[in-house]
Design a protein around this motif. Structure first.
Motif, PDB file in Angstrom:
ATOM      1  N   GLY A  21       0.845  -1.198   0.000  1.00  0.00           N
ATOM      2  CA  GLY A  21       0.000   0.000   0.000  1.00  0.00           C
ATOM      3  C   GLY A  21       0.873   1.237   0.000  1.00  0.00           C
ATOM      4  O   GLY A  21       2.096   1.162  -0.146  1.00  0.00           O
ATOM      5  N   SER A  22       0.233   2.379   0.190  1.00  0.00           N
ATOM      6  CA  SER A  22       0.944   3.659   0.196  1.00  0.00           C
ATOM      7  C   SER A  22       1.586   3.908   1.555  1.00  0.00           C
ATOM      8  O   SER A  22       1.403   3.132   2.497  1.00  0.00           O
ATOM      9  N   SER A  25      -0.266   3.796   5.495  1.00  0.00           N
ATOM     10  CA  SER A  25      -1.440   2.928   5.348  1.00  0.00           C
ATOM     11  C   SER A  25      -1.493   1.816   6.388  1.00  0.00           C
ATOM     12  O   SER A  25      -2.465   1.071   6.433  1.00  0.00           O
ATOM     13  N   LYS A 145      -3.720  -5.530   0.435  1.00  0.00           N
ATOM     14  CA  LYS A 145      -3.448  -4.127   0.103  1.00  0.00           C
ATOM     15  C   LYS A 145      -4.167  -3.269   1.136  1.00  0.00           C
ATOM     16  O   LYS A 145      -5.377  -3.374   1.305  1.00  0.00           O
ATOM     17  N   HIS A 147      -4.803   0.657   2.894  1.00  0.00           N
ATOM     18  CA  HIS A 147      -4.969   2.025   2.408  1.00  0.00           C
ATOM     19  C   HIS A 147      -4.810   3.021   3.543  1.00  0.00           C
ATOM     20  O   HIS A 147      -5.239   2.757   4.665  1.00  0.00           O
ATOM     21  N   CYS A 150      -6.780   9.816   2.712  1.00  0.00           N
ATOM     22  CA  CYS A 150      -6.354  11.017   1.989  1.00  0.00           C
ATOM     23  C   CYS A 150      -6.403  12.220   2.935  1.00  0.00           C
ATOM     24  O   CYS A 150      -7.432  12.484   3.559  1.00  0.00           O
ATOM     25  N   LEU A 156     -10.236   6.921   0.825  1.00  0.00           N
ATOM     26  CA  LEU A 156      -9.117   5.986   0.903  1.00  0.00           C
ATOM     27  C   LEU A 156      -7.996   6.468  -0.020  1.00  0.00           C
ATOM     28  O   LEU A 156      -8.251   6.867  -1.156  1.00  0.00           O
ATOM     29  N   ASN A 158      -4.419   5.777  -2.047  1.00  0.00           N
ATOM     30  CA  ASN A 158      -3.548   4.763  -2.645  1.00  0.00           C
ATOM     31  C   ASN A 158      -2.150   5.284  -2.930  1.00  0.00           C
ATOM     32  O   ASN A 158      -1.261   4.502  -3.232  1.00  0.00           O
ATOM     33  N   TYR A 159      -1.962   6.586  -2.893  1.00  0.00           N
ATOM     34  CA  TYR A 159      -0.737   7.171  -3.425  1.00  0.00           C
ATOM     35  C   TYR A 159       0.052   7.922  -2.359  1.00  0.00           C
ATOM     36  O   TYR A 159      -0.514   8.575  -1.490  1.00  0.00           O
ATOM     37  N   PRO A 180      -0.376  11.014   2.094  1.00  0.00           N
ATOM     38  CA  PRO A 180      -1.215  10.075   1.366  1.00  0.00           C
ATOM     39  C   PRO A 180      -2.364  10.812   0.676  1.00  0.00           C
ATOM     40  O   PRO A 180      -3.010  11.669   1.285  1.00  0.00           O
ATOM     41  N   CYS A 182      -5.742  10.327  -2.333  1.00  0.00           N
ATOM     42  CA  CYS A 182      -6.578   9.483  -3.189  1.00  0.00           C
ATOM     43  C   CYS A 182      -6.264   9.831  -4.648  1.00  0.00           C
ATOM     44  O   CYS A 182      -5.530  10.777  -4.931  1.00  0.00           O
TER      45      CYS A 182
END
Length: 192
Positions: A21-22, A25, A145, A147, A150, A156, A158-159, A180, A182
């Motif tokens: 995951g990011s 998370s 995975k 999360h 954001c 949620l 992801n990045y 983090p 979205c």
């Protein structure tokens, strides 16, 4: 998804579990939870992390929530094989920082009957698959995975968005360097 009813199966057969995951998370938290349960079950456990990860400690795997477990820092994935004799469970944190040989190392350990639990970022700050993580996800018996949330909208995330200058793929950091996001907020940030 990881199923704890498989715990008895791990005594008979090796397996590879990937937690990805990011940033922020809970990957390391989940790794620590699984490793502590294995220790509680009186299984022999060895934990490894890349030697370059010295953010919180030189010799411990430490989550952002400051939970920790003693680990062995290693320079190269091949060292994990040398240091994993007579164990039932191997934990590996920050797998994205290891060389591509980590995939073969995990495969060999699992083939020897060892439960291997690997945690790492699946993507870098540019949303590019990171280090050996894509290959590890492909060979894993189980992939979880997780999360983050954001920081802009609460969805949620992801990045892992880098908020400081720099183009190097590997840059150790925390909330001062990354946040983090979205998909929508990440794309808005790219356009701004």
């Amino acid at each position: 998804m990881y199923n704890e009813s498989n715990i008895h199966e791990t005594h008979r057969r090796g397996r590879i579990e990937v937690i990805c995951g990011s940033m922020f998370s809970g990957k390391t938290e989940e790794l620590l939870r699984r490793l502590r349960r294995a220790q509680f079950a009186r299984q022999t456990v060895e934990i490894f992390k890349p030697a370059i990860d010295t953010r919180y400690s030189n010799e411990e795997v430490v989550s952002h929530d400051k939970n920790s477990i003693l680990s062995t820092p290693v320079e190269h994935s091949g060292n994990i094989l040398l240091l994993s004799s007579d164990v039932e469970v191997v934990g590996i944190d920050e797998a994205q920082f290891f060389d591509k040989g980590l995939t073969d190392v995990c495969q060999q350990l699992a083939d020897q009957g060892i439960r291997v639990i690997v945690a790492g970022l699946d993507m870098d700050f540019k949303r590019v698959p990171f280090g050996p993580m894509p290959d590890l996800c492909a060979i894993a018996d189980d992939v979880t995975k997780v999360h983050a949330i954001c920081v802009r909208c609460g969805a949620l995330a992801n990045y892992s968005h880098r908020i400081v200058a720099g183009e190097k793929q590997v840059m150790l950091g925390e909330m001062q360097e990354y946040q983090p996001l979205c998909r929508i907020c990440y794309n808005q940030e790219l356009r701004s």
